[in-house]
Write an enzyme that holds these catalytic residues in place. Sequence first.
Site, mmCIF file in Angstrom:
data_model
loop_
_atom_site.group_PDB
_atom_site.id
_atom_site.type_symbol
_atom_site.label_atom_id
_atom_site.label_comp_id
_atom_site.label_asym_id
_atom_site.label_seq_id
_atom_site.Cartn_x
_atom_site.Cartn_y
_atom_site.Cartn_z
ATOM 1 N N ASP A 38 -3.096 8.638 -1.172
ATOM 2 C CA ASP A 38 -3.494 7.592 -0.237
ATOM 3 C C ASP A 38 -4.966 7.230 -0.467
ATOM 4 O OD1 ASP A 38 -3.407 5.888 1.977
ATOM 5 O OD2 ASP A 38 -3.933 7.501 3.376
ATOM 6 N N HIS A 65 3.953 6.960 5.348
ATOM 7 C CA HIS A 65 2.759 7.688 5.786
ATOM 8 C C HIS A 65 1.922 6.971 6.844
ATOM 9 C CE1 HIS A 65 0.336 5.406 2.785
ATOM 10 N NE2 HIS A 65 -0.674 5.688 3.582
ATOM 11 N N ASP A 66 1.958 5.643 6.881
ATOM 12 C CA ASP A 66 1.159 4.946 7.893
ATOM 13 C C ASP A 66 1.977 4.414 9.071
ATOM 14 O OD1 ASP A 66 -1.453 5.240 6.966
ATOM 15 O OD2 ASP A 66 -1.228 3.606 5.522
ATOM 16 N N GLU A 92 1.355 6.092 12.745
ATOM 17 C CA GLU A 92 0.029 5.786 13.251
ATOM 18 C C GLU A 92 -0.136 4.307 13.602
ATOM 19 O OE1 GLU A 92 -3.102 6.593 10.552
ATOM 20 O OE2 GLU A 92 -4.595 5.818 11.941
ATOM 21 N N ASP A 93 0.344 3.435 12.746
ATOM 22 C CA ASP A 93 0.010 2.018 12.888
ATOM 23 C C ASP A 93 1.126 1.132 13.419
ATOM 24 O OD1 ASP A 93 -2.442 2.603 11.855
ATOM 25 O OD2 ASP A 93 -1.920 2.062 9.803
ATOM 26 N N HIS A 96 0.819 -1.221 0.000
ATOM 27 C CA HIS A 96 0.000 0.000 0.000
ATOM 28 C C HIS A 96 0.854 1.273 0.000
ATOM 29 C CE1 HIS A 96 -2.878 3.083 1.064
ATOM 30 N NE2 HIS A 96 -2.341 3.224 2.250
HETATM 31 MN MN MN Z 1 -2.619 4.770 3.949
#
Ligand code: MN
Length: 752
Positions: free
Chosen positions: A166, A100-101, A104-105, A75
Amino acid sequence: MDLIDLDNNPAVVPQYNLDDEQEKKEIVRHYRALLRSLRTKLKKGDKELLRTAFEMAADAHKTMRRKSGEPYILHPLAVAMICVDEIGLGVRSTICALLHDTVEDTDIALDDIKNEFGNEIAKIVDGLTKISTIMDANSSQQAENFKKILLTLTDDPRVILIKLADRLHNMRTLDAMKHEKQLKIASETIWVYAPLAHRMGLYNLKTELEDLSMKYMEPETYKEIAKKLAETKRERTKYINEFTRPLKEKLTQAEFEFEIQGRPKSIHSIWNKIKKKGVSFEEVYDLFAIRVILDVPLDKEKEDCWKVYSLITDEYLPSPERLRDWLSNPKSNGYEALHTTVMGPQGKWVEVQIRTKRMNEIAEKGLAAHFKYKEGSQDEDRFDKWFVQIREALSNQQEDGIDFLQDFKTSFLAEEIYVYTPKGEVKMLPINSSALDFAFFIHTAIGSKCIGAKVNHKLVPIGHKLRSGDQIEIITSNKQKPTEDWLQNVVTAKAKNSIKDALREEKKHISEEGKYTLQRKLEGIGAVYNTYNIDQVMNYYKLTSHLDLLFKIATKNLDLKELKLFQVIGEKIEAPKPVIIASENIQETNTNKQLPKKDSELIIFGEKSDKIKYSLGKCCNPIPGDDVFGFVSTAKGLIIHRTSCPNATQLLANYGHRVVKTKWAKNKEISFLTGLSIVGMDDVGIVNKITNIISGELKINIAALTIESKDGLFQGTIKVYVLDKDELEELVERIKSLDGIQQVSRFDTETV
Ligand code: MN
């Protein structure tokens, strides 16, 4: 975070095995493709940075999978690829897209990114994370989220560009999600992201987002149009070839370097046309735009575009109203081109867009391409201006999220019009702007004093809607000041904010008087005027600010009668338990014939259940469709009044805290008793004609009918059972249309 990201809950799949050679190869293949796309942009050391970012992301996401089951890292890789290939972003943005993720994750912290890649990248990743970490919830929170997106946008536009990439990848891979989720995400996309992409000048991205949203929201229509488009492709291609052949010859003869493209409209835009114009697919499917893209040096651009225009219109007749010159006045999202619509073979209208390679790249890649060409452009600060406007609007954050989103959409995402000052300076305003918007756009001081305007030398009121090409002269007066209803006359955020500011100032001013009244009354019961005590009073009357309280007192909308019920302990006062207010002029209703009625036809705002018992005010006999409000009476529970009820003002003014907003829901199963009074010329058979309309044609039940006549005039009252206001209105219209009827009115105050 639902608003923003689909990946908020990546399933952890324990059996995932990084050693899976197939998958590893796949991941590396994607990474190499990304590097190839970036090839021309790589400077010394970039490759190493990219590799670090990729490895960091791959490692952080290694145990995660997307809903589709594929390794998660695919992704961010895909998002990075969109950034490079479809938006034209560079190395730093690619690094951000890869990461980018992560914050957060995964376990990666912002500081890790800062240490590895420095401040600039950490800031963008932080922006991307912040957009995503707000909880999934109701629409008002979504609106809040959007506001936050825009706050980051103004820091660095790349945040929003990466976010759009995104969103695009998430939309492309939406199949794996549950249906409700698909609908939710698709509707957000059409509501916020597609217009935003448009505003950033990313036309291709916008079109794809729209088509993808439609695919999930209107699957049947989508499939149908897609199928029909496929079926008619050959026919269309044939026509495009026929149309462009002579043009190609002419342009070649004139020694232009060019390319001609012909593409059908997108599924979504065809659907929009079908809906808006009420036409069939057959009437719009052959709509397409022909694009002539010239390869010319910068200083010849305008001249050559017009030369090509001239060549084309020698061949085909142009429609004079359909010429759009965005060469001289580019759109504020950077779009430049010359559009014309000409009559092609078989009498078909065909839109032709003439642009240069540079303009085309800006049209397709928007902001990023714009930056690339920045030095060459005369309008280099167009985007900057846009951001400044957004920043101004954001700095005024009194309103709640939903209002803000609405304002933002009309103010910043709308198409623009071009208007002129008396001196001939061109100004850009959103479509539907009024003379008053223009006045505020020029200066707040001019807006606040505006009493009207001259548009093209004709006098117009402040609410007059402007059109492209208008020349506006604002007329001011020193006695003028903004009023509440001005808000209905403007669409721009700047005008709205200025008016609200002025109204707030005015309110503050008026409230000063309320301060003295409250002080006096507090002292009257032996208490002092301090914050604690004002809070007590404010809470008692269920108001949310001191300003509101003081304003209500000053404007005599609150008489503080209940203040004597407060207990005074030392300096402090304590609010009494809610008192019982004698029920005013309200009787239990139930004049309705078909009882028991369903309680659910009334929606009561702010209440969990819509099954609330209520009765209808005897004083005004509301029926469905009327503007109504609910009043909580202690004796009778919730009573519904019309807002035009003679008791309404008094109830609203004195017991504001007992008022609940109500509205009618559609329900055709019940009917309500209401009365009409009729005045007309005495005429034999008039009663017959009236009853014929009521019970014969409209099949409305009559409860009572009386007619008195005197000196050739008659006056009658009819009591009827109607379903709702629409039916009553139809009835009134029909009776009015009878010969000799002079007046038909509903009676408000009498008991039916
Ligand atoms: Mn994303």
